[in-house]
Design a protein around this motif. Structure first.
Motif, PDB file in Angstrom:
ATOM      1  N   SER A   1       0.808  -1.230   0.000  1.00  0.00           N
ATOM      2  CA  SER A   1       0.000   0.000   0.000  1.00  0.00           C
ATOM      3  C   SER A   1       0.835   1.270   0.000  1.00  0.00           C
TER       4      SER A   1
ATOM      5  N   SER B   1      -2.079  -4.098  -3.269  1.00  0.00           N
ATOM      6  CA  SER B   1      -2.708  -3.573  -2.060  1.00  0.00           C
ATOM      7  C   SER B   1      -3.072  -2.127  -2.338  1.00  0.00           C
ATOM      8  N   GLY B   2      -3.662  -1.496  -1.347  1.00  0.00           N
ATOM      9  CA  GLY B   2      -3.909  -0.063  -1.468  1.00  0.00           C
ATOM     10  C   GLY B   2      -5.376   0.317  -1.438  1.00  0.00           C
ATOM     11  N   ALA B   3      -6.276  -0.682  -1.465  1.00  0.00           N
ATOM     12  CA  ALA B   3      -7.702  -0.346  -1.494  1.00  0.00           C
ATOM     13  C   ALA B   3      -8.102   0.442  -0.248  1.00  0.00           C
ATOM     14  N   ILE B   4      -7.695  -0.069   0.901  1.00  0.00           N
ATOM     15  CA  ILE B   4      -8.121   0.596   2.142  1.00  0.00           C
ATOM     16  C   ILE B   4      -7.432   1.962   2.273  1.00  0.00           C
ATOM     17  N   ALA B   5      -6.131   1.974   2.005  1.00  0.00           N
ATOM     18  CA  ALA B   5      -5.390   3.243   2.121  1.00  0.00           C
ATOM     19  C   ALA B   5      -5.940   4.297   1.151  1.00  0.00           C
TER      20      ALA B   5
ATOM     21  N   ASN C   1      -6.601  -8.581  -5.531  1.00  0.00           N
ATOM     22  CA  ASN C   1      -6.557  -8.086  -4.147  1.00  0.00           C
ATOM     23  C   ASN C   1      -7.490  -8.955  -3.323  1.00  0.00           C
ATOM     24  N   GLU C   2      -7.412  -8.811  -2.035  1.00  0.00           N
ATOM     25  CA  GLU C   2      -8.395  -9.480  -1.196  1.00  0.00           C
ATOM     26  C   GLU C   2      -9.704  -8.708  -1.317  1.00  0.00           C
TER      27      GLU C   2
ATOM     28  N   ASP D   1     -11.783  -7.042   0.336  1.00  0.00           N
ATOM     29  CA  ASP D   1     -11.813  -6.463   1.682  1.00  0.00           C
ATOM     30  C   ASP D   1     -13.189  -5.979   2.125  1.00  0.00           C
TER      31      ASP D   1
ATOM     32  N   GLY E   1      -5.808 -11.122   5.417  1.00  0.00           N
ATOM     33  CA  GLY E   1      -5.373 -10.052   6.304  1.00  0.00           C
ATOM     34  C   GLY E   1      -4.193  -9.283   5.772  1.00  0.00           C
ATOM     35  N   ASP E   2      -3.300  -9.942   5.100  1.00  0.00           N
ATOM     36  CA  ASP E   2      -2.197  -9.206   4.502  1.00  0.00           C
ATOM     37  C   ASP E   2      -1.950  -9.779   3.111  1.00  0.00           C
ATOM     38  N   ASN E   3      -1.500  -8.897   2.242  1.00  0.00           N
ATOM     39  CA  ASN E   3      -1.343  -9.324   0.854  1.00  0.00           C
ATOM     40  C   ASN E   3      -0.041 -10.062   0.589  1.00  0.00           C
TER      41      ASN E   3
ATOM     42  N   SER F   1       1.251  -0.324   5.792  1.00  0.00           N
ATOM     43  CA  SER F   1       0.961  -1.682   5.354  1.00  0.00           C
ATOM     44  C   SER F   1       0.857  -2.592   6.558  1.00  0.00           C
ATOM     45  N   ARG F   2      -0.017  -3.594   6.428  1.00  0.00           N
ATOM     46  CA  ARG F   2      -0.139  -4.554   7.525  1.00  0.00           C
ATOM     47  C   ARG F   2       1.045  -5.501   7.514  1.00  0.00           C
ATOM     48  N   GLY F   3       1.564  -5.781   6.337  1.00  0.00           N
ATOM     49  CA  GLY F   3       2.587  -6.812   6.225  1.00  0.00           C
ATOM     50  C   GLY F   3       3.957  -6.282   6.582  1.00  0.00           C
TER      51      GLY F   3
HETATM   52  N1  GLU Z   1      -5.971  -5.755   0.992  1.00  0.00           N
HETATM   53  C1  GLU Z   1      -5.532  -4.563   1.644  1.00  0.00           C
HETATM   54  C2  GLU Z   1      -5.818  -3.359   0.772  1.00  0.00           C
HETATM   55  O1  GLU Z   1      -5.849  -3.442  -0.398  1.00  0.00           O
HETATM   56  C3  GLU Z   1      -4.047  -4.548   1.910  1.00  0.00           C
HETATM   57  C4  GLU Z   1      -3.537  -5.585   2.843  1.00  0.00           C
HETATM   58  C5  GLU Z   1      -2.029  -5.381   3.048  1.00  0.00           C
HETATM   59  O2  GLU Z   1      -1.583  -4.244   3.142  1.00  0.00           O
HETATM   60  O3  GLU Z   1      -1.295  -6.362   3.075  1.00  0.00           O
HETATM   61  O4  GLU Z   1      -5.973  -2.273   1.273  1.00  0.00           O
END
Ligand code: GLU
Length: 391
Positions: free
Chosen positions: A20, A57-61, A141-142, A144, A154-156, A217-219
């Motif tokens: 992210s 990643s990046g959807a939530i951010a 992506n997950e 989410d 939970g983490d990508n 990032s979570r990871g």
């Molecule tokens: N799936 C989450 C997203 O796109 C990211 C998870 C991660 O940062 O690993 O926001």
């Protein structure tokens, strides 16, 4: 800036995981220049014949930045809402960035079961394989917006490793805000040494990962090492490399700079080992002499060669393949439920749609999902057939 013949040249199917913090800036949102630069890198690899899958990643951010949510922890429903707004923008950005290189992006949103349950696994794999065959770039992506704590990757990092393993990729690139693994956190310890190669993930390596991680990032390193275990155990090499600068993949290609994790065998061998290691089987498929010979020659099992099915199996289960003397000749992951398998037994593959009323796979068991009895007893074959479909 674009190169061929670099360290990435031998890799034919590559999963690129993007954190992210590389794509999204908390204040200004999407980093378009960076995205454009990596899209160019992907286009270069694709033009040299590599199949590229992106786990972005990046959807939530991004959703957070779009919706103007302040820093701090989000409640589950808030992060799901942020992901809903962020993912649509993220997908659009990828689609546009790749379109600039005449590449089509295909969005895949996975939930945990899609890679963990064999039945759904076959489905997700078939869709992604088809996208690759059509020359599109899967952007994964997950999901989410529907994933909750209990049912999420939970983490990508780990999601990307699952995807790499599911797709038998030969390389997983984790682009991160760090350039690799150090013996100690480099920002705190001046004696920290960079680790170039990890032949095997030992306890010592796990200890080095500590619990570092950037805020967005979570990871952290821990999930990267977990990803490394999943990937290398499935025969996929992994590299942790810096994504901070523009054109990070081209840079990795020319410099090779990153921490490289060596795979245990190749992806097909690893999957076959996994199949061999499974204790339970759900049924048996009896085949005629022609099919038995075809299997020995490394071919897939087609419905035409099947004389009878028994037991009670579902698509994705492991079944035994028996010859006309009922001797076990192989076992593998079956692509049809028992009832449908019985209906198409003995039929040519082009008649599957007419008989079942839907377009199914041409193979009852794909050769990559099949382990010959001989090989089970004498460990996996040293050289494996290519991953290309035979149809
Ligand atoms: N799936 C989450 C997203 O796109 C990211 C998870 C991660 O940062 O690993 O926001």
């Amino acid at each position: 800036m674009t190169r061929t013949g670099g360290v990435l040249a031998p890799h034919r199917r590559i999963v690129i995981k993007i954190g992210s913090s590389l794509l999204v800036d908390r204040a200004s949102g999407l980093k378009r220049d960076w995205l454009a630069s990596i899209a160019a890198d992907i286009a270069t690899l694709a033009s040299h014949g590599a199949q590229i899958l992106v786990v972005s990643s990046g959807a939530i951010a991004l959703g957070r930045s779009i919706l103007n949510r302040p820093a701090g922890t989000l409640k589950l429903e808030e992060s799901q809402a942020a992901a809903a707004c962020g993912q649509i923008a993220l997908a659009r950005a990828w689609s546009e960035a790749l379109a600039g290189h005449d590449l089509h992006a295909g969005q895949i949103l996975l939930t945990l079961g899609d890679t963990e349950e064999r039945r759904r696994y076959l489905n997700a794999r078939a869709t992604i394989t088809t996208l690759l065959k059509l020359g599109a770039i899967p952007v994964i992506n997950e999901n989410d917006t529907v994933a909750t704590t209990e049912i999420r990757y939970g983490d990508n990092d780990r999601l990307a490793a699952r995807v790499a393993s599911m797709m038998s990729a030969d390389l997983l690139i984790l682009l991160s805000d760090v350039d690799g693994l150090y013996t100690a956190p480099p920002e705190r310890d001046p004696d920290a040494e960079f680790i170039k190669r990890v032949p095997r993930i030992t306890r010592e390596i796990e200890a080095m990962a500590g619990s570092a991680g950037s805020e967005l990032s979570r990871g952290g390193m821990v999930t990267k090492i977990e990803a490394g275990k999943i990937a290398t155990g499935s025969g996929t090499a992994m590299v942790i490399a810096s994504g901070r600068e523009l054109n990070p993949v081209a840079t990795l290609d020319s410099s090779g700079h990153g921490t490289w994790f060596e795979p245990a065998g190749n992806p097909v061998t690893a999957r076959k080992k996994w199949i061999s290691g499974q204790l339970g089987t759900a049924g048996a498929i009896h085949v005629d002499a022609g099919a038995a010979r075809a299997l020995q020659a490394g071919k897939s099992l087609l419905p035409a060669g099947i004389t009878r099915v028994e037991g009670s199996f579902a698509r994705g289960d492991i079944v035994i393949v028996r010859d006309h003397d009922t001797a076990e000749i192989a076992r593998g992951i079956v692509a049809y439920d028992m009832a449908d398998a019985a209906r198409i037994a003995g039929c040519k593959s082009h008649r599957i749609a007419e008989i079942l009323g839907y377009e199914g796979r041409s193979e009852m068991i794909h050769r990559d999902d099949l382990v010959l009895h001989h090989d089970r007893r004498h460990a996996a074959r040293p050289e494996e057939k290519s991953l290309e479909e035979e149809h």
